[in-house]
Design a protein around this motif. Structure first.
Motif, PDB file in Angstrom:
ATOM      1  N   GLU A   1       0.852  -1.192   0.000  1.00  0.00           N
ATOM      2  CA  GLU A   1       0.000   0.000   0.000  1.00  0.00           C
ATOM      3  C   GLU A   1       0.886   1.239   0.000  1.00  0.00           C
ATOM      4  OE1 GLU A   1      -2.270  -0.523   3.559  1.00  0.00           O
ATOM      5  OE2 GLU A   1      -3.950  -1.456   2.501  1.00  0.00           O
ATOM      6  N   VAL A   2       0.492   2.221  -0.789  1.00  0.00           N
ATOM      7  CA  VAL A   2       1.230   3.487  -0.859  1.00  0.00           C
ATOM      8  C   VAL A   2       0.305   4.616  -0.401  1.00  0.00           C
ATOM      9  CG1 VAL A   2       2.389   5.141  -2.369  1.00  0.00           C
ATOM     10  CG2 VAL A   2       2.681   2.701  -2.735  1.00  0.00           C
ATOM     11  N   PHE A   3       0.853   5.504   0.435  1.00  0.00           N
ATOM     12  CA  PHE A   3       0.122   6.683   0.890  1.00  0.00           C
ATOM     13  C   PHE A   3       0.915   7.921   0.478  1.00  0.00           C
ATOM     14  CE2 PHE A   3      -0.743   3.204   3.706  1.00  0.00           C
ATOM     15  CZ  PHE A   3      -2.087   3.294   4.037  1.00  0.00           C
ATOM     16  N   ALA A   4       0.237   8.908  -0.056  1.00  0.00           N
ATOM     17  CA  ALA A   4       0.877  10.187  -0.392  1.00  0.00           C
ATOM     18  C   ALA A   4       0.169  11.287   0.370  1.00  0.00           C
ATOM     19  CB  ALA A   4       0.819  10.456  -1.894  1.00  0.00           C
TER      20      ALA A   4
ATOM     21  N   GLY B   1      -7.228   5.467  -6.511  1.00  0.00           N
ATOM     22  CA  GLY B   1      -6.910   5.650  -5.104  1.00  0.00           C
ATOM     23  C   GLY B   1      -8.128   6.078  -4.315  1.00  0.00           C
ATOM     24  N   GLU B   2      -7.955   6.220  -3.024  1.00  0.00           N
ATOM     25  CA  GLU B   2      -9.032   6.692  -2.145  1.00  0.00           C
ATOM     26  C   GLU B   2      -8.425   7.560  -1.056  1.00  0.00           C
ATOM     27  OE1 GLU B   2      -9.132   2.682   0.696  1.00  0.00           O
ATOM     28  OE2 GLU B   2     -10.831   3.164  -0.600  1.00  0.00           O
ATOM     29  N   TRP B   3      -9.248   8.487  -0.528  1.00  0.00           N
ATOM     30  CA  TRP B   3      -8.772   9.372   0.539  1.00  0.00           C
ATOM     31  C   TRP B   3      -8.883   8.631   1.872  1.00  0.00           C
ATOM     32  CZ3 TRP B   3      -6.099  13.466  -0.771  1.00  0.00           C
ATOM     33  CH2 TRP B   3      -6.318  14.070  -2.007  1.00  0.00           C
TER      34      TRP B   3
ATOM     35  N   ARG C   1      -3.884  10.382   0.529  1.00  0.00           N
ATOM     36  CA  ARG C   1      -4.474   9.483  -0.466  1.00  0.00           C
ATOM     37  C   ARG C   1      -3.729   8.154  -0.480  1.00  0.00           C
ATOM     38  NH1 ARG C   1      -8.530  10.069  -3.800  1.00  0.00           N
ATOM     39  NH2 ARG C   1      -8.652   8.987  -5.810  1.00  0.00           N
ATOM     40  N   LYS C   2      -4.520   7.058  -0.682  1.00  0.00           N
ATOM     41  CA  LYS C   2      -3.955   5.701  -0.604  1.00  0.00           C
ATOM     42  C   LYS C   2      -4.206   4.957  -1.916  1.00  0.00           C
ATOM     43  CE  LYS C   2      -5.949   2.067   1.376  1.00  0.00           C
ATOM     44  NZ  LYS C   2      -6.520   1.162   2.390  1.00  0.00           N
ATOM     45  N   TRP C   3      -3.188   4.164  -2.329  1.00  0.00           N
ATOM     46  CA  TRP C   3      -3.315   3.290  -3.496  1.00  0.00           C
ATOM     47  C   TRP C   3      -2.847   1.886  -3.111  1.00  0.00           C
ATOM     48  CZ3 TRP C   3      -1.029   8.071  -3.642  1.00  0.00           C
ATOM     49  CH2 TRP C   3      -1.651   9.056  -4.443  1.00  0.00           C
ATOM     50  N   ASN C   4      -3.521   0.884  -3.655  1.00  0.00           N
ATOM     51  CA  ASN C   4      -3.080  -0.504  -3.508  1.00  0.00           C
ATOM     52  C   ASN C   4      -2.260  -0.873  -4.746  1.00  0.00           C
ATOM     53  OD1 ASN C   4      -4.375  -1.178  -0.993  1.00  0.00           O
ATOM     54  ND2 ASN C   4      -6.321  -1.175  -2.104  1.00  0.00           N
ATOM     55  N   ILE C   5      -0.977  -1.117  -4.540  1.00  0.00           N
ATOM     56  CA  ILE C   5      -0.074  -1.427  -5.650  1.00  0.00           C
ATOM     57  C   ILE C   5      -0.097  -2.939  -5.896  1.00  0.00           C
ATOM     58  CG2 ILE C   5       2.302  -1.325  -6.475  1.00  0.00           C
ATOM     59  CD1 ILE C   5       0.887   1.397  -6.226  1.00  0.00           C
ATOM     60  N   PRO C   6      -0.408  -3.348  -7.120  1.00  0.00           N
ATOM     61  CA  PRO C   6      -0.426  -4.795  -7.415  1.00  0.00           C
ATOM     62  C   PRO C   6       0.993  -5.369  -7.435  1.00  0.00           C
ATOM     63  CG  PRO C   6      -0.756  -3.524  -9.423  1.00  0.00           C
ATOM     64  CD  PRO C   6      -0.747  -2.537  -8.297  1.00  0.00           C
TER      65      PRO C   6
END
Length: 692
Positions: free
Chosen positions: A596-599, A616-618, A624-629
């Motif tokens: 998981e990546v958070f910016a 992504g989602e807040w 903001r968060k993204w799930n990296i495959p």
């Protein structure tokens, strides 16, 4: 007559001691008689009654007219800053209390034919001032609504804007023109005000009603304009109107402020949020640090019929049980009228209150800026590589609730060869002068900044380095060293809180510098492996006449980590309307990885995201968060986010965090403690339908 006004002079010879007789009974020879001679000026000296008759009360207006330096009008350079400060403070307070986002414009002009006189115009879009209140607001010193209110506010004494009228009148002999429009009336009112210093009251010279247009064609719905002339000098630099307004914009990120200087240059600090500061609520005084004289005055002024009710209802933090225990501990009847409280009984109550464990006062009376908004304010005023903020929990000093907020920015365009910039604030008001005598500065100097990566000779004094430190004291009762409100007076409790906050900032800076150093070494190692090693392999293979080997497993064995590189291309650089943020991940571990990546995007609004490689989602506001495959071993993945309005974005605005089972170089680890800290800094965070 006083004995010193009479001299006894012998005509022949004086009586010999002992002098055990009076002149009337003197039996000395006639030639030893005594004559009396008066001082020549005795008749002209005033008597005690005459001296008493000469005494008279002076008005507060006359006092400040002769002591204008107390209000900050001691030099021409400071005069214009003080005048702008008072006008802007009034505008900010009025807008916030009316629930209006502040829009303030300041224009300063030079007067033709008189180089020592400046013309100042301050306009706002606040609620306006009713006609009946103009004279009191602009023409009466020590008139205001906040002096007795126990809540955070910029001004309390009711001196500020009236001091501007007084100085304008004193230095140029001219009146101050006030234009005001309230929403309930069709027309605006323009009037000229001067000050009768002997009576401490305003003099209105002329009034007129008219339709007030903005920019020549748009009717003004509500607002105030102040137009004043004063003997002053416009300068640039650290102690200038421009710097004062820049600092004001940092701690008032909801305000839109524009300055037109005497040369016609426009300086604009736009609002970076549409959220008004939290409205403050007036509370009762807290008994902590209560002095006996104040207790007796409050008791004699109380409307409560019983002493226990007085302690319960006229103070905050005192429950009914605590009030009864205090009465019993002081051996005073609970039901006695507070107006009959004696001095000895008051002493006993003070002693009992100090022994009682009281609840802390409510913090609804405070309105801190909060971490994210401080960072947004700093970002629009200072270009840096690293920024961190901290808001301490509320505390109490001498019965007054207070809260400390600090911020630190490092690197970027900040000069590295001079002292650290110190940005001091009290209740969102910048403090430009008397830096050395301010308690906030002393707290900063008490920290050994050498431990945290800044240069500091002898471990004392203001450190040197490419950094700026923000110090904000929010309190219901800021104790200043003078009426000009330029420095905070010493207080051990507040000093200790500021120091604790700065130590925490220092630890964060040290961690950042170490991470930066590790990142530089990792990048060097990465470049060595990615660029030099393949070249060595290719040349070696050519020498021995073999094919170039697959270096993937070798690089994986050497690196054993994932590498992240952040790239930011602004709209200006791309020469387009949008900018691009890219996160490049290279997997140099033995197997595929997902994480998981958070910016942290404090300056990015939800609508600013045009597109992104992975949805992504807040997680919370500004994060903001993204799930990296899965990224295959030796593989690469690019997360690209297209953003609008990136002109002011800097890498310091971008903190990258990850949740991963392996180290990802170039990021920070997001754990539960870090997430909770980010939540505490975020205003209005919603979790499970409830407000945190």
């Amino acid at each position: 007559l006083l004995p010193s006004q009479v001299r006894l002079l012998p005509t022949s010879r004086i009586c010999s001691p002992p002098f055990d007789h009076t002149l009337k009974d003197c039996e000395c020879r006639p030639e030893s008689s005594v004559s009396i001679e008066f001082d020549d000026d005795v008749a002209t000296r005033p008597t005690a009654r005459q001296l008493a008759a000469q005494q008279k009360q002076i008005s507060i207006g006359e006092f400040f007219e002769k002591n204008k330096h107390f209000l900050g009008f001691d030099t021409p350079q400071r005069a214009i800053i003080t005048a702008v400060k008072e006008g802007v403070d009034n505008s900010l307070d009025a807008c916030e209390e009316a629930g209006i986002l502040p829009v303030i414009e300041i224009e300063i002009r030079r007067v033709e034919g008189d180089a020592d006189v400046l013309e100042m115009i301050i306009r706002d879009k606040g609620p306006g001032i009713p006609r009946a209140s103009i004279a009191n607001v602009f023409g009466k010193l020590l008139f205001g609504s906040r002096f007795h209110a126990v809540r955070q506010s910029r001004g309390q004494q009711g001196i500020g804007i009236t001091g501007v009228v007084m100085y304008s009148q004193l230095s140029t002999g001219r009146t101050v023109e006030v234009t005001t429009k309230i929403a309930e009336e069709e027309t605006a009112l323009r009037t000229r005000i001067s000050l009768d210093t002997k009576k401490n009251k305003a003099i209105k010279h002329e009034e007129e009603r008219f339709i007030w247009f903005e920019d020549g064609f748009q009717p003004v719905e509500h607002g105030v304009q102040i137009h004043a002339h004063m003997r002053a000098k416009y300068i640039r630099g650290k102690k200038s109107v421009e710097n004062y307004l820049r600092m004001t914009s940092i701690v008032n990120p909801h305000a839109d402020i524009k300055l037109i200087d005497p040369d016609g240059a426009v300086h604009h600090w736009p609002a970076v949020t549409d959220k008004l500061p939290r409205a403050t609520r007036e509370i009762k005084p807290h008994p902590d640090g209560m002095e006996i004289g104040m207790l007796m005055r409050m008791a004699h002024d109380s409307t409560q019929p019983q002493l226990k009710g007085f302690l319960r209802r006229d103070f905050s933090g005192v429950s009914m049980r605590a009030a009864e225990r205090v009465c019993d501990g002081a051996e005073v009847k609970r039901t006695m009228p507070p107006k009959k409280l004696t001095l000895d009984q008051a002493r006993g109550i003070i002693t009992a209150l100090n022994k009682e464990k009281l609840s802390p006062p409510s913090t609804d009376c405070l309105s801190p800026i909060e971490g994210i908004l401080i960072k947004k304010g700093l970002a629009k005023a200072i270009d840096s590589q690293y920024a961190v903020t901290l808001t301490r929990n509320p505390e109490v000093a001498s019965g007054a609730p207070f809260q400390i907020e600090v911020g630190l920015v490092f690197g970027g365009d900040l000069p590295g060869d001079g002292q650290v910039q110190i940005l001091r604030f009290a209740n969102r008001v910048p403090l430009l002068y008397q830096q050395g005598g301010c308690m906030l500065t002393k707290a900063l100097e008490s920290v050994d900044w050498r431990q945290y990566g800044l240069e500091q000779r002898g471990g004392k004094g203001i450190p040197h380095g490419p950094a700026a430190v923000l110090l904000h004291l929010a309190s219901t009762n800021v104790q200043f060293t003078s009426e000009a409100k330029e420095a905070v007076a010493d207080n051990e409790v507040i000093h200790a809180e500021v120091r604790k906050a700065l130590l925490e900032l220092g630890r964060g800076l040290r961690s950042h510098l170490k991470k930066k150093e590790r990142g530089a070494k990792s990048k060097e190692k990465f470049e060595l492996v990615r660029e030099i090693l393949p070249e060595i392999a290719e040349r070696s293979a050519r020498i021995v006449g073999k094919s170039t080997p697959d270096l993937g497993p070798v690089i994986t064995t050497i690196m054993k980590s994932i590498f992240c590189e952040v790239r930011l291309e602004s709209a200006t650089q791309k020469q387009s309307n949008n900018g691009v943020l890219e996160l490049h991940f290279l997997n140099y571990t033995e197997r595929s990885r997902s994480f998981e990546v958070f910016a942290r995007l404090d300056t990015v609004e939800p609508d600013d995201i045009i597109s992104e490689t992975y949805d992504g989602e807040w997680e919370l506001e500004g994060l903001r968060k993204w799930n990296i495959p899965d990224i295959e071993s030796g593989g690469e993945l690019i997360l690209s986010i297209v953003l609008a309005h990136t002109e002011g974005m800097k890498k310091s605005d971008l903190d990258i965090f990850v949740r991963s089972s392996v180290e990802i170089i170039g990021t920070e680890t997001m754990d539960e403690e870090m997430l909770q800290q980010l939540k505490s800094e975020t205003q209005g965070f919603i979790s499970d339908g409830e407000e945190e």
